[in-house]
Design a protein around this motif. Structure first.
Motif, PDB file in Angstrom:
ATOM      1  N   PHE A   1      -8.057  10.796  27.454  1.00 24.23           N
ATOM      2  CA  PHE A   1      -9.315  10.234  27.960  1.00 24.23           C
ATOM      3  C   PHE A   1     -10.143  11.422  28.435  1.00 24.23           C
ATOM      4  O   PHE A   1      -9.963  11.903  29.556  1.00 24.23           O
ATOM      5  CB  PHE A   1      -9.032   9.238  29.085  1.00 24.23           C
ATOM      6  CG  PHE A   1      -8.079   8.144  28.673  1.00 24.23           C
ATOM      7  CD1 PHE A   1      -8.448   7.221  27.702  1.00 24.23           C
ATOM      8  CD2 PHE A   1      -6.821   8.046  29.234  1.00 24.23           C
ATOM      9  CE1 PHE A   1      -7.577   6.213  27.307  1.00 24.23           C
ATOM     10  CE2 PHE A   1      -5.942   7.042  28.841  1.00 24.23           C
ATOM     11  CZ  PHE A   1      -6.319   6.131  27.873  1.00 24.23           C
ATOM     12  N   PRO A   2     -11.039  11.923  27.588  1.00 19.59           N
ATOM     13  CA  PRO A   2     -11.605  13.254  27.813  1.00 19.59           C
ATOM     14  C   PRO A   2     -12.391  13.427  29.108  1.00 19.59           C
ATOM     15  O   PRO A   2     -12.331  14.478  29.720  1.00 19.59           O
ATOM     16  CB  PRO A   2     -12.503  13.471  26.589  1.00 19.59           C
ATOM     17  CG  PRO A   2     -12.679  12.147  25.953  1.00 19.59           C
ATOM     18  CD  PRO A   2     -11.513  11.319  26.333  1.00 19.59           C
ATOM     19  N   LYS A   3     -13.118  12.384  29.526  1.00 19.77           N
ATOM     20  CA  LYS A   3     -13.951  12.557  30.720  1.00 19.77           C
ATOM     21  C   LYS A   3     -13.228  12.150  32.006  1.00 19.77           C
ATOM     22  O   LYS A   3     -13.845  11.897  33.020  1.00 19.77           O
ATOM     23  CB  LYS A   3     -15.250  11.747  30.578  1.00 19.77           C
ATOM     24  CG  LYS A   3     -16.195  12.289  29.523  1.00 19.77           C
ATOM     25  CD  LYS A   3     -17.088  13.377  30.091  1.00 19.77           C
ATOM     26  CE  LYS A   3     -18.082  13.881  29.071  1.00 19.77           C
ATOM     27  NZ  LYS A   3     -17.540  14.988  28.268  1.00 19.77           N
ATOM     28  N   MET A   4     -11.915  12.061  31.931  1.00 21.59           N
ATOM     29  CA  MET A   4     -11.134  11.821  33.145  1.00 21.59           C
ATOM     30  C   MET A   4     -10.308  13.067  33.420  1.00 21.59           C
ATOM     31  O   MET A   4      -9.982  13.815  32.504  1.00 21.59           O
ATOM     32  CB  MET A   4     -10.209  10.606  32.954  1.00 21.59           C
ATOM     33  CG  MET A   4     -10.966   9.297  32.807  1.00 21.59           C
ATOM     34  SD  MET A   4      -9.933   7.956  32.174  1.00 21.59           S
ATOM     35  CE  MET A   4      -9.029   7.482  33.635  1.00 21.59           C
ATOM     36  N   SER A   5      -9.958  13.263  34.684  1.00 23.11           N
ATOM     37  CA  SER A   5      -9.174  14.443  35.015  1.00 23.11           C
ATOM     38  C   SER A   5      -7.762  14.298  34.449  1.00 23.11           C
ATOM     39  O   SER A   5      -7.332  13.200  34.091  1.00 23.11           O
ATOM     40  CB  SER A   5      -9.110  14.642  36.528  1.00 23.11           C
ATOM     41  OG  SER A   5      -8.268  13.670  37.102  1.00 23.11           O
TER      42      SER A   5
ATOM     43  N   LEU B   1     -10.826  18.487  33.600  1.00 23.72           N
ATOM     44  CA  LEU B   1     -11.076  17.366  32.703  1.00 23.72           C
ATOM     45  C   LEU B   1     -10.136  17.484  31.511  1.00 23.72           C
ATOM     46  O   LEU B   1      -9.953  18.564  30.954  1.00 23.72           O
ATOM     47  CB  LEU B   1     -12.523  17.400  32.206  1.00 23.72           C
ATOM     48  CG  LEU B   1     -13.598  16.893  33.159  1.00 23.72           C
ATOM     49  CD1 LEU B   1     -14.946  16.879  32.459  1.00 23.72           C
ATOM     50  CD2 LEU B   1     -13.269  15.503  33.680  1.00 23.72           C
TER      51      LEU B   1
ATOM     52  N   GLU C   1      -5.813  11.919  36.494  1.00 20.82           N
ATOM     53  CA  GLU C   1      -6.151  10.510  36.261  1.00 20.82           C
ATOM     54  C   GLU C   1      -5.628  10.001  34.921  1.00 20.82           C
ATOM     55  O   GLU C   1      -5.275   8.832  34.793  1.00 20.82           O
ATOM     56  CB  GLU C   1      -7.661  10.317  36.332  1.00 20.82           C
ATOM     57  CG  GLU C   1      -8.126  10.014  37.725  1.00 20.82           C
ATOM     58  CD  GLU C   1      -9.316   9.094  37.719  1.00 20.82           C
ATOM     59  OE1 GLU C   1      -9.209   7.987  38.249  1.00 20.82           O
ATOM     60  OE2 GLU C   1     -10.351   9.494  37.162  1.00 20.82           O
TER      61      GLU C   1
ATOM     62  N   GLU D   1     -13.384   5.361  27.468  1.00 20.52           N
ATOM     63  CA  GLU D   1     -13.103   6.612  26.771  1.00 20.52           C
ATOM     64  C   GLU D   1     -12.410   6.389  25.431  1.00 20.52           C
ATOM     65  O   GLU D   1     -12.709   7.083  24.464  1.00 20.52           O
ATOM     66  CB  GLU D   1     -12.213   7.505  27.641  1.00 20.52           C
ATOM     67  CG  GLU D   1     -12.821   7.908  28.962  1.00 20.52           C
ATOM     68  CD  GLU D   1     -13.909   8.937  28.788  1.00 20.52           C
ATOM     69  OE1 GLU D   1     -13.594  10.039  28.335  1.00 20.52           O
ATOM     70  OE2 GLU D   1     -15.081   8.627  29.082  1.00 20.52           O
TER      71      GLU D   1
ATOM     72  N   LEU E   1     -10.979  14.165  41.571  1.00 19.12           N
ATOM     73  CA  LEU E   1     -12.034  13.333  41.000  1.00 19.12           C
ATOM     74  C   LEU E   1     -12.071  11.997  41.719  1.00 19.12           C
ATOM     75  O   LEU E   1     -13.105  11.430  41.955  1.00 19.12           O
ATOM     76  CB  LEU E   1     -11.759  13.114  39.511  1.00 19.12           C
ATOM     77  CG  LEU E   1     -12.627  12.078  38.804  1.00 19.12           C
ATOM     78  CD1 LEU E   1     -14.091  12.426  38.951  1.00 19.12           C
ATOM     79  CD2 LEU E   1     -12.247  12.006  37.359  1.00 19.12           C
TER      80      LEU E   1
END
Ligand SMILES: Nc1ncnc2c1ncn2[C@@H]1O[C@H](COP(=O)(O)OP(=O)(O)OP(=O)(O)O)[C@@H](O)[C@H]1O
Ligand SMILES: [Mg+2]
Lengths: 255, 354
Positions: free
Chosen positions: A91-95, A149, A98, B205, B346
């Motif tokens: 999930f690229p835009k999650m750390s 990320l 996460e 995503e 985050l």
């Protein structure tokens, strides 16, 4: 050996083309089962049938004795069958952290009231999950990357992150689609070490892999697919010398 | 703020960055709370509370579009459902405004289920068309039904009363919506820091990969749509007494589009971003009123430039996250782990029980 995961005369067709024909495979307790075969042999399709991404045209999939054929992918995952993807899917835009927490989705509190008021119980369970996510990242050697990320990680690290994401769920069986493909030899060593450790802690591993040396080194069983059929199966050393295998697979150029 | 961002297990450690940020937030909230004290100009106050209202709507839509990644072009429908339910119940049945919120929410949730259940499994572009249609249907119903007052709508909606306090002035509603914005923002933050928020982002995503996490994607998409509906409807229920009159014209496609713009300008998924976006969308055209007709053109051009320069909005999800780590590395500190050190996660890390 009792079968943890087993297929019974599994077939899959795409508009009349036989992608898989009559596959019966048994993955026993504690196995590290490798599936090899040339490009287009149907290995990934086989995984997709096992994990609910494809519905087999005929035949059955059984997990711990219960039929799971045609179950939805999320239900299959909930049973304890977890997978990675050949074309890594993070999930690229999650750390990174996460991403791993997402793998533990079913272990996290879903009580809306507790979430809304941030109750003690909720905070405690999230804390535990965070600890386990960090432990999983530690396991694959990515703990220091937790706050980056996922989309920013280099290829090899993404592969390892996918492993951590699988492990946090405490799966019964993990299906790895070409875990060592396209990585450097250093990364390959690291990955094979991680896979062996997963196997050592008692998790059943099914692994698609083109790297024959890696397969011979760590697998307990090998099944060879060609054109959607099983052409050989058994112990690694027996399969290696099987003339059909040599002709169909070893003889051709590797990927 | 237990769930704001990484709260250290060892509270004793003073973290300059965290103190600075907490200070900024407090300053911002106090400044916003003092707006009615700073001006008695009713026009300014009107614009200010409209901006707050748009923030509430944007926070609701953010769950659907920002978190779950589903394009909803008919969000004003839920706003209308809340406003009309309250309008009808308070004028015809003499319900109190507060009591009318619950039935509004209930109707909104039922509508979200009816619309969402068959369509949410569709890909996002189909969904946009269906929600657009839903928005039009609700508006058309409002225009044609007797109970909703037809094209003229409902007027003489009684004031909001909380206990013995009657809220009548613009200042009063400014504070009502001020509280609502804060409640919605905290609620969104909490959701985001839970498995719901994570599941929504996963779906946004990569939906297929989300399934491999054991996430029932159809259910979670429906939840997002329902939470959006709830926030939209509550906002509508409080909007009705604030304006004392409602008409179908306020709930059309252009309103839905404004809300989408607020979310997109500010930054999908970012709570600070969408609040800022809502303020911009509401205030920018007012500031440029002297341009008369050209102001919308100016606004449109500014929007296009923004989307080219910052396609993920002014304050995207991680706009501030990296900052903490950067500041720390300047100071020679390293980010070790979310559990042991000065981590800038985050998402929320639940704090140790204090
Ligand atoms: N969704 C699909 N629709 C149509 N054909 C498909 C689909 N998925 C796979 N196939 C076909 O099934 C066959 C087996 O593909 P599969 O991806 O399973 O091979 P593979 O053994 O994993 O190959 P590789 O080593 O290249 O990963 C191929 O001929 C492929 O074109
Ligand atoms: Mg494959």
């Amino acid at each position: 050996m009792t079968a943890v995961l087993e297929t019974d005369h599994l077939s899959l067709q795409f508009g009349g083309v036989n992608a898989l024909s009559d596959l019966s495979i048994e993955v026993g307790e504690g196995a590290l089962h490798a599936i090899i075969g040339p490009n287009g042999a149907g290995k990934t399709s086989f995984f997709n049938c096992l994990t609910g991404y494809y519905k087999p045209t005929s035949g059955a999939v059984r997990f711990q004795g219960a039929e799971v054929t045609g179950l939805d992918a999320a239900k299959v995952a909930a049973l304890g069958i977890r997978r990675t993807f050949q074309n890594i899917r993070v999930f690229p835009k999650m750390s990174v952290l996460e991403n791993v927490l997402a793998g533990g989705h079913l272990r996290a509190t879903s009580n809306l009231l507790a979430i809304t008021v941030a109750s003690r119980g909720f905070r405690r369970s999230e804390r535990t999950l965070h600890h386990e996510a960090m432990a999983s990242l530690e396991f694959v050697g990515l703990a220091d990357q937790w706050n980056n990320l996922a989309g920013d990680l280099p290829y090899g690290m993404r592969k390892r992150m996918e492993l951590a994401r699988v492990l946090i769920a405490n799966p019964v069986v993990v299906l790895l689609d070409e875990p060592a493909a396209g990585v450097s030899s250093v990364e390959r060593e690291e990955l094979s070490r991680v896979i062996r450790r997963i196997h050592d802690r008692g998790t059943c591993v099914v692994m698609i892999e083109h790297d024959v040396d890696l397969v011979m080194e760590i697998a307990t069983d090998v099944t060879v697919l060609d054109n959607g059929r099983i052409i050989a199966s058994g112990l690694p050393q027996d399969v290696r010398t099987n003339p059909d295998v040599v002709r169909a697979y070893m003889g051709r150029k590797r990927k | 703020m237990a769930t704001e961002t990484a709260v250290l297990p060892t509270r004793s450690r003073v973290d300059g960055f965290r103190v600075l940020r907490a200070g900024l937030i407090v300053a911002l909230v106090v400044a916003a709370a003092l707006v009615p004290q700073a001006t008695q100009n009713q026009y300014y106050l009107g614009v200010a509370f409209q901006a707050e209202m748009l923030m509430c709507l944007a926070l609701g839509l953010n769950i659907v579009v920002g978190y779950a990644g589903m394009l909803d072009l008919g969000f004003a429908a839920f706003f209308a459902i809340g406003a009309y339910t309250t309008g009808i119940l308070s004028t015809k049945e003499h319900w109190s405004i507060i009591a009318s919120i619950a039935p509004g929410v209930l109707i909104a949730v039922v509508c979200a289920l009816i619309i969402g259940f068959p369509t949410l499994r569709l890909r996002s572009d189909y969904l946009a068309v269906v929600t657009l249609g839903f928005g039009e249907i609700i508006q058309t119903i409002a225009i044609n039904l007797n109970q909703t007052g037809g094209p003229t709508g409902i007027y003489a909606i009684p004031a909001l009363t909380i206990g013995s306090v009657v809220v009548e002035s613009n200042t009063g509603y400014y504070y009502v919506f001020f509280v609502l914005v804060i409640v919605f923002a905290i609620f969104s933050t909490r959701l985001r820091g839970s498995r719901l928020g994570r599941a929504w982002l996963c779906i946004r995503e990569d939906e297929d990969a989300a399934k491999a996490m054991g996430i029932n994607t159809n259910h979670y998409k429906l939840y997002a749509y329902m939470f959006g509906a709830v926030l939209g409807s509550i906002t509508g229920s409080l909007y009705a007494p604030a304006l004392t009159a409602i008409s179908p014209a306020s709930f059309g496609f252009s309103e839905s589009l404004l809300i989408v713009m607020a979310v997109a300008i500010g930054g999908l998924g970012s709570i600070w971003g969408v609040m800022f976006g809502a303020a911009v969308v509401e205030i920018f055209p007012e500031v440029f009123r002297s341009f008369a007709q050209a102001r919308l053109l100016v606004f449109g051009i500014a929007l296009v430039i923004l989307m080219v320069v910052r396609p993920r909005g002014l304050f995207p999800e991680r706009a501030f996250q990296g900052l903490g780590a950067r500041v720390r590395s300047r100071l020679g500190r390293t980010v070790v782990s979310p559990l042991s050190g000065a981590g800038e996660a985050l998402v929320s890390l639940p704090s140790e029980e204090s």
